[in-house]
Design a protein around this motif. Structure first.
Motif, mmCIF file in Angstrom:
data_model
loop_
_atom_site.group_PDB
_atom_site.id
_atom_site.type_symbol
_atom_site.label_atom_id
_atom_site.label_comp_id
_atom_site.label_asym_id
_atom_site.label_seq_id
_atom_site.Cartn_x
_atom_site.Cartn_y
_atom_site.Cartn_z
ATOM 1 N N GLY A 353 0.801 -1.222 0.000
ATOM 2 C CA GLY A 353 0.000 0.000 0.000
ATOM 3 C C GLY A 353 0.830 1.266 0.000
ATOM 4 O O GLY A 353 0.368 2.323 0.455
ATOM 5 N N LEU A 354 2.064 1.184 -0.538
ATOM 6 C CA LEU A 354 2.978 2.336 -0.538
ATOM 7 C C LEU A 354 2.816 3.129 -1.840
ATOM 8 O O LEU A 354 3.603 3.000 -2.770
ATOM 9 C CB LEU A 354 4.417 1.855 -0.366
ATOM 10 N N VAL A 355 1.790 3.970 -1.883
ATOM 11 C CA VAL A 355 1.435 4.659 -3.123
ATOM 12 C C VAL A 355 2.521 5.627 -3.566
ATOM 13 O O VAL A 355 2.980 5.609 -4.710
ATOM 14 C CB VAL A 355 0.091 5.408 -2.970
ATOM 15 N N ASP A 356 2.938 6.501 -2.664
ATOM 16 C CA ASP A 356 3.911 7.524 -3.050
ATOM 17 C C ASP A 356 5.262 6.916 -3.412
ATOM 18 O O ASP A 356 5.942 7.387 -4.330
ATOM 19 C CB ASP A 356 4.078 8.550 -1.929
ATOM 20 N N ARG A 357 5.648 5.862 -2.705
ATOM 21 C CA ARG A 357 6.923 5.214 -3.027
ATOM 22 C C ARG A 357 6.840 4.562 -4.408
ATOM 23 O O ARG A 357 7.790 4.589 -5.188
ATOM 24 C CB ARG A 357 7.283 4.178 -1.983
ATOM 25 N N ALA A 358 5.692 3.987 -4.733
ATOM 26 C CA ALA A 358 5.501 3.392 -6.058
ATOM 27 C C ALA A 358 5.601 4.463 -7.141
ATOM 28 O O ALA A 358 6.216 4.243 -8.199
ATOM 29 C CB ALA A 358 4.151 2.694 -6.130
ATOM 30 N N LYS A 359 5.026 5.636 -6.875
ATOM 31 C CA LYS A 359 5.115 6.728 -7.850
ATOM 32 C C LYS A 359 6.561 7.183 -8.034
ATOM 33 O O LYS A 359 6.982 7.503 -9.152
ATOM 34 C CB LYS A 359 4.235 7.899 -7.405
ATOM 35 N N ASP A 360 7.325 7.182 -6.953
ATOM 36 C CA ASP A 360 8.747 7.549 -7.041
ATOM 37 C C ASP A 360 9.508 6.552 -7.915
ATOM 38 O O ASP A 360 10.336 6.935 -8.743
ATOM 39 C CB ASP A 360 9.376 7.613 -5.649
ATOM 40 N N TYR A 361 9.231 5.254 -7.715
ATOM 41 C CA TYR A 361 9.898 4.231 -8.528
ATOM 42 C C TYR A 361 9.513 4.381 -10.001
ATOM 43 O O TYR A 361 10.359 4.240 -10.886
ATOM 44 C CB TYR A 361 9.526 2.832 -8.032
#
Length: 455
Positions: A353-361
């Protein structure tokens, strides 16, 4: 005799071009050996000046072969078209060239044209055509049925020309049927073979694994050894894949012991990568890490790293996965992450559920590493945004890719709209789907959304 000697010398030069090890370069979407191609063109010029007409076909066939090996089918085609009396070798070289450069349809069209023009096929032509079937089927799974029908026609040609029992042709038929999804026909050819080799066993074992019949693959592996055949690296890769799909940890450990005894682990990175992948799928990350570290920095490739990261991702061990990714990108190795690496990281973020980290990747994949995202990357991120009730962002991302590839994304948005009872976003997603008429689930979802809204 002097003219023959000149032709033979040209042939030796062309073989020399082929033997030189050269990494391909991407040119207009095709992998081309640029330096070898330049040498081949120089020899082509020499050939036109030195070779008499009666040796033209011989030299031309050599040139077709050389150009095909360099990845320039345009040059090969020009030489082929200029041959006045094409023989079996001329046709076979062109068909094989197209097959090996990913132009399976052109290869099969040329095979049909060869027969229409009255040139009889032989085992070399049949092998090239079967390779084209496999190439086309692997390029697009939607082509499998068509490739299977083409392959059956080639099988008929092999039988009528009495090449069906030639061991390399029979092995290629097993491989073609297995890769085109007809394991029963692959097994039928295999059982009728008068002689077998490791290639035929490998094709059937791998085909069984990829068709979801991992138990049958392991039975074949045992039978292979009982009948006195020695497994090779491809065999072990296929068997480890079967063990991984079954979660057969102890069976896979026995396979690792066999690999070690055979001395393959010390010299084949592909097998070691399969071991890392197998242990990761079985949840034994200590073993996966042990094999990964044993491979060593010089032998590791991106597949090694991806197998390790994917293993941690499967186990939900985000800490170790993030650390492995950072280590990959730290500069201690010249290896760079690829699309598979980033997909594993996006899936991990999705599960956590790590939305912002996924967007960073996702942003780093495009801007820092120059990796073009495909529909799987977009779908993963859109699904994560939707499940986090960030539907506006999910819609914006779904709109950012070509329409022909966007239906899985819009299906994900529609599903999230149902979850969050968002009728407006659900309507946008439903109307954006191009193949909605083939999806009953889309109608059910939008209907349920409207019912909730009493519309």
């Amino acid at each position: 005799m002097q003219r023959v000697a000149k032709a033979r010398k040209l042939w030796s030069c062309l073989l020399g071009c082929e033997k030189k090890s050269e990494a391909g370069t991407l040119v207009n979407g095709k992998v081309v050996k640029v330096a070898s191609l330049s040498r081949s063109k120089a020899i082509h010029t020499l050939a036109t000046q030195s070779t008499s007409h009666d040796l033209h076909a011989f030299v031309a066939n050599c040139l077709v072969h050389a150009y095909a090996q360099c990845g320039s089918m345009e040059d090969a085609s020009r030489v082929f078209s200029a041959i006045h009396h094409k023989d079996q070798l001329s046709w076979s070289e062109m068909i094989l060239g197209y097959a090996e450069t990913g132009e399976g349809k052109l290869a099969l069209d040329l095979y049909t044209r060869m027969k229409e023009e009255g040139c009889p096929v032989n085992h070399v032509t049949i092998l090239a055509a079967l390779k084209a079937c496999v190439s086309l089927a692997e390029g697009d799974e939607n082509n499998r049925t068509q490739c299977l029908e083409k392959g059956r026609g080639i099988h008929f040609d092999a039988a009528t020309t009495r090449n069906e029992q030639q061991i390399f042709v029979a092995s290629a038929l097993v491989d073609m049927y297995a890769r085109c999804g007809s394991l029963a026909e692959a097994r039928g050819v295999f059982e009728k073979m008068e002689q077998r080799n490791t290639v035929s066993w490998n094709s059937l074992i791998l085909g069984s694994t990829e068709s979801g019949q991992a138990d049958a693959a392991l039975e074949l592996y045992s039978r292979m050894k009982r009948e006195g055949f020695t497994p090779d690296a491809i065999t072990y890769v296929a068997v480890l894949k079967a063990c991984g799909s079954l979660g057969a940890l102890e069976a896979g450990r026995k396979v690792e012991a066999e690999i070690s005894s055979a001395g393959i682990r010390e010299k084949d990175t592909m097998v070691c990568n399969s071991l890392v992948d197998f242990y990761g799928k079985c949840g034994s990350m200590a073993d996966a890490r042990r094999v990964f570290e044993w491979i060593g920095g010089k032998r590791r490739d991106i597949v090694s790293w991806n197998a390790l990261i994917d293993g941690y991702s499967r186990q939900g061990d985000s800490k170790q996965a993030f650390e492995a990714f950072e280590r990959l990108c730290s500069g201690e190795t010249p290896i760079r992450p690829n699309g598979v690496t980033f997909l594993a990281m996006l899936v991990l973020c999705s599960h956590a559920g790590l939305v912002d980290r996924a967007k960073d990747y996702f942003q780093a994949m495009v801007l820092e590493h120059g990796v073009a995202p495909d529909v799987k990357h977009f779908t993963c991120l859109v699904d994560l945004l939707g499940r986090a009730d960030r539907l506006d962002e999910a819609v914006a991302m779904a709109k950012s890719i070509p329409c022909e590839a966007s239906d899985p994304l819009w299906t994900s948005v529609l599903s999230s709209s149902w979850k969050w009872k968002n009728a407006s976003t659900g309507t946008i997603a439903f109307q954006a789907m191009k193949n909605v008429e083939t999806s009953s689930s889309a109608f059910v979802l939008i209907s349920d959304i409207y019912k909730e809204q009493k519309r």
